[in-house]
Design a protein around this motif. Sequence first.
Motif, PDB file in Angstrom:
ATOM      1  N   LYS A  12       0.833  -1.196   0.000  1.00  0.00           N
ATOM      2  CA  LYS A  12       0.000   0.000   0.000  1.00  0.00           C
ATOM      3  C   LYS A  12       0.868   1.245   0.000  1.00  0.00           C
ATOM      4  N   ARG A  13       0.369   2.299  -0.594  1.00  0.00           N
ATOM      5  CA  ARG A  13       1.048   3.583  -0.530  1.00  0.00           C
ATOM      6  C   ARG A  13       0.586   4.295   0.731  1.00  0.00           C
ATOM      7  N   ARG A  14       1.523   4.764   1.516  1.00  0.00           N
ATOM      8  CA  ARG A  14       1.193   5.420   2.764  1.00  0.00           C
ATOM      9  C   ARG A  14       1.295   6.928   2.604  1.00  0.00           C
ATOM     10  N   PHE A  15       0.275   7.634   3.113  1.00  0.00           N
ATOM     11  CA  PHE A  15       0.262   9.085   3.095  1.00  0.00           C
ATOM     12  C   PHE A  15      -0.104   9.608   4.481  1.00  0.00           C
ATOM     13  N   ARG A  16       0.258  10.837   4.736  1.00  0.00           N
ATOM     14  CA  ARG A  16      -0.175  11.460   5.991  1.00  0.00           C
ATOM     15  C   ARG A  16      -1.667  11.748   5.927  1.00  0.00           C
ATOM     16  N   SER A  17      -2.119  12.293   4.786  1.00  0.00           N
ATOM     17  CA  SER A  17      -3.534  12.650   4.631  1.00  0.00           C
ATOM     18  C   SER A  17      -3.988  12.370   3.209  1.00  0.00           C
ATOM     19  N   VAL A  18      -5.266  11.994   3.060  1.00  0.00           N
ATOM     20  CA  VAL A  18      -5.874  11.775   1.749  1.00  0.00           C
ATOM     21  C   VAL A  18      -7.198  12.525   1.711  1.00  0.00           C
ATOM     22  N   PHE A  19      -7.459  13.193   0.579  1.00  0.00           N
ATOM     23  CA  PHE A  19      -8.675  13.981   0.399  1.00  0.00           C
ATOM     24  C   PHE A  19      -9.425  13.443  -0.820  1.00  0.00           C
ATOM     25  N   ILE A  20     -10.688  13.061  -0.610  1.00  0.00           N
ATOM     26  CA  ILE A  20     -11.519  12.497  -1.678  1.00  0.00           C
ATOM     27  C   ILE A  20     -12.826  13.269  -1.723  1.00  0.00           C
ATOM     28  N   SER A  21     -13.301  13.584  -2.907  1.00  0.00           N
ATOM     29  CA  SER A  21     -14.584  14.287  -3.023  1.00  0.00           C
ATOM     30  C   SER A  21     -15.355  13.798  -4.234  1.00  0.00           C
ATOM     31  N   ASP A  22     -16.629  14.119  -4.254  1.00  0.00           N
ATOM     32  CA  ASP A  22     -17.488  13.940  -5.424  1.00  0.00           C
ATOM     33  C   ASP A  22     -17.450  12.507  -5.970  1.00  0.00           C
ATOM     34  N   THR A  23     -17.715  11.563  -5.075  1.00  0.00           N
ATOM     35  CA  THR A  23     -17.808  10.167  -5.500  1.00  0.00           C
ATOM     36  C   THR A  23     -19.193   9.840  -6.054  1.00  0.00           C
ATOM     37  N   HIS A  24     -20.209  10.594  -5.650  1.00  0.00           N
ATOM     38  CA  HIS A  24     -21.590  10.467  -6.146  1.00  0.00           C
ATOM     39  C   HIS A  24     -22.092   9.028  -6.092  1.00  0.00           C
ATOM     40  N   LEU A  25     -21.855   8.388  -4.946  1.00  0.00           N
ATOM     41  CA  LEU A  25     -22.413   7.053  -4.746  1.00  0.00           C
ATOM     42  C   LEU A  25     -23.934   7.117  -4.845  1.00  0.00           C
ATOM     43  N   GLY A  26     -24.520   6.116  -5.464  1.00  0.00           N
ATOM     44  CA  GLY A  26     -25.964   6.122  -5.683  1.00  0.00           C
ATOM     45  C   GLY A  26     -26.341   6.500  -7.099  1.00  0.00           C
ATOM     46  N   THR A  27     -25.314   6.736  -7.944  1.00  0.00           N
ATOM     47  CA  THR A  27     -25.560   7.027  -9.354  1.00  0.00           C
ATOM     48  C   THR A  27     -24.818   5.999 -10.209  1.00  0.00           C
ATOM     49  N   ARG A  28     -25.333   5.771 -11.392  1.00  0.00           N
ATOM     50  CA  ARG A  28     -24.667   4.840 -12.308  1.00  0.00           C
ATOM     51  C   ARG A  28     -23.331   5.399 -12.783  1.00  0.00           C
ATOM     52  N   PHE A  38      -8.841   1.833  -5.174  1.00  0.00           N
ATOM     53  CA  PHE A  38      -7.934   2.870  -4.667  1.00  0.00           C
ATOM     54  C   PHE A  38      -7.825   2.799  -3.142  1.00  0.00           C
ATOM     55  N   LEU A  39      -8.971   2.728  -2.469  1.00  0.00           N
ATOM     56  CA  LEU A  39      -8.981   2.708  -1.004  1.00  0.00           C
ATOM     57  C   LEU A  39      -8.279   1.475  -0.449  1.00  0.00           C
ATOM     58  N   ARG A  40      -8.348   0.382  -1.156  1.00  0.00           N
ATOM     59  CA  ARG A  40      -7.661  -0.828  -0.694  1.00  0.00           C
ATOM     60  C   ARG A  40      -6.145  -0.702  -0.766  1.00  0.00           C
ATOM     61  N   HIS A  41      -5.653   0.256  -1.566  1.00  0.00           N
ATOM     62  CA  HIS A  41      -4.217   0.346  -1.802  1.00  0.00           C
ATOM     63  C   HIS A  41      -3.573   1.565  -1.157  1.00  0.00           C
ATOM     64  N   VAL A  42      -4.276   2.251  -0.272  1.00  0.00           N
ATOM     65  CA  VAL A  42      -3.685   3.385   0.438  1.00  0.00           C
ATOM     66  C   VAL A  42      -3.917   3.231   1.935  1.00  0.00           C
ATOM     67  N   GLU A  43      -3.075   3.883   2.709  1.00  0.00           N
ATOM     68  CA  GLU A  43      -3.292   4.007   4.143  1.00  0.00           C
ATOM     69  C   GLU A  43      -2.888   5.425   4.535  1.00  0.00           C
ATOM     70  N   CYS A  44      -3.517   5.965   5.560  1.00  0.00           N
ATOM     71  CA  CYS A  44      -3.274   7.352   5.924  1.00  0.00           C
ATOM     72  C   CYS A  44      -3.665   7.599   7.377  1.00  0.00           C
ATOM     73  N   GLU A  45      -3.142   8.684   7.930  1.00  0.00           N
ATOM     74  CA  GLU A  45      -3.497   9.092   9.281  1.00  0.00           C
ATOM     75  C   GLU A  45      -4.814   9.852   9.295  1.00  0.00           C
ATOM     76  N   LYS A  46      -5.061  10.620   8.227  1.00  0.00           N
ATOM     77  CA  LYS A  46      -6.278  11.423   8.138  1.00  0.00           C
ATOM     78  C   LYS A  46      -6.923  11.219   6.767  1.00  0.00           C
ATOM     79  N   LEU A  47      -8.226  10.990   6.765  1.00  0.00           N
ATOM     80  CA  LEU A  47      -8.985  10.852   5.534  1.00  0.00           C
ATOM     81  C   LEU A  47     -10.099  11.882   5.542  1.00  0.00           C
ATOM     82  N   TYR A  48     -10.098  12.757   4.547  1.00  0.00           N
ATOM     83  CA  TYR A  48     -11.133  13.776   4.417  1.00  0.00           C
ATOM     84  C   TYR A  48     -12.063  13.416   3.261  1.00  0.00           C
TER      85      TYR A  48
END
Length: 274
Positions: A12-28, A38-48
Amino acid sequence: MHHSPDDGITPKRRFRSVFISDTHLGTRGSRAEALAEFLRHVECEKLYLVGDIVDGWRLRKSWYWDRHHDEVLRLILRFARAGTEVTYIPGNHDELFRAWLGLEVAGVKLVREAVHTAADGRRFLVMHGDEFDSVVRYYRFLALLGDSAYSMALELNRYFNIARRRLGYPYWSLSQWLKRQVKGAVMAIDRFETALAAEARRHGHHGVICGHIHHAEMRDIGGVLYMNGGDWVESCTALAEHDDGRFELLDGTAAQRLPQPMPPLPAPRLTLPA
């Protein structure tokens, strides 16, 4: 402390922080499968989670949810259980969660906006950004019309890429290309970015981290660092902070392997004007 959502042997790629937006779950149009990978392959101290994670606008009209959408939520909750500090800043599409601001649900803190202090001491305002989109803020009816037209473009994009995949071509975002051709859209993006940078400057911060406009970007605007993590509908990008305070935009479209960094972008150490 270990901050991984999974305990497999995959590196996994390790980061101090990761920021994710606009995933729009619930849409095709949501690229939930790529996001889960992506989430399976990263680790972080803070996830926004910087807004529009679940698309309440679309779910009110028609329900769409598959196992990949479930998997994204499961992985986010596993981050929280593993000790990652998870902060959720609802946007305009998931504004129903704004009624829960100040609460912590399953280890996920819901706030209207946040101030992120980077490893090098710089302070960044973190917000979704829809407050600075005049169409969404003042003309909600027009915004909903725009949402419908945009959804049609995304649906066309989906079939377009099914055909490309069968022909052996890689993914290519038709909707992103169409948006970039519209001069008015380019001007609107620039106004949005300038307004967000001005808001960060007004509060005495070194920069701003946002989402909303589905346009990944890192650039200096008048001495303030503007950063937008993009989205998981078109570009499949995220913003990450390294242990030394450097920021990087990540491309998460490469399925079945570690997300690869985009070409290096400048992240200057800024000094705010007196």
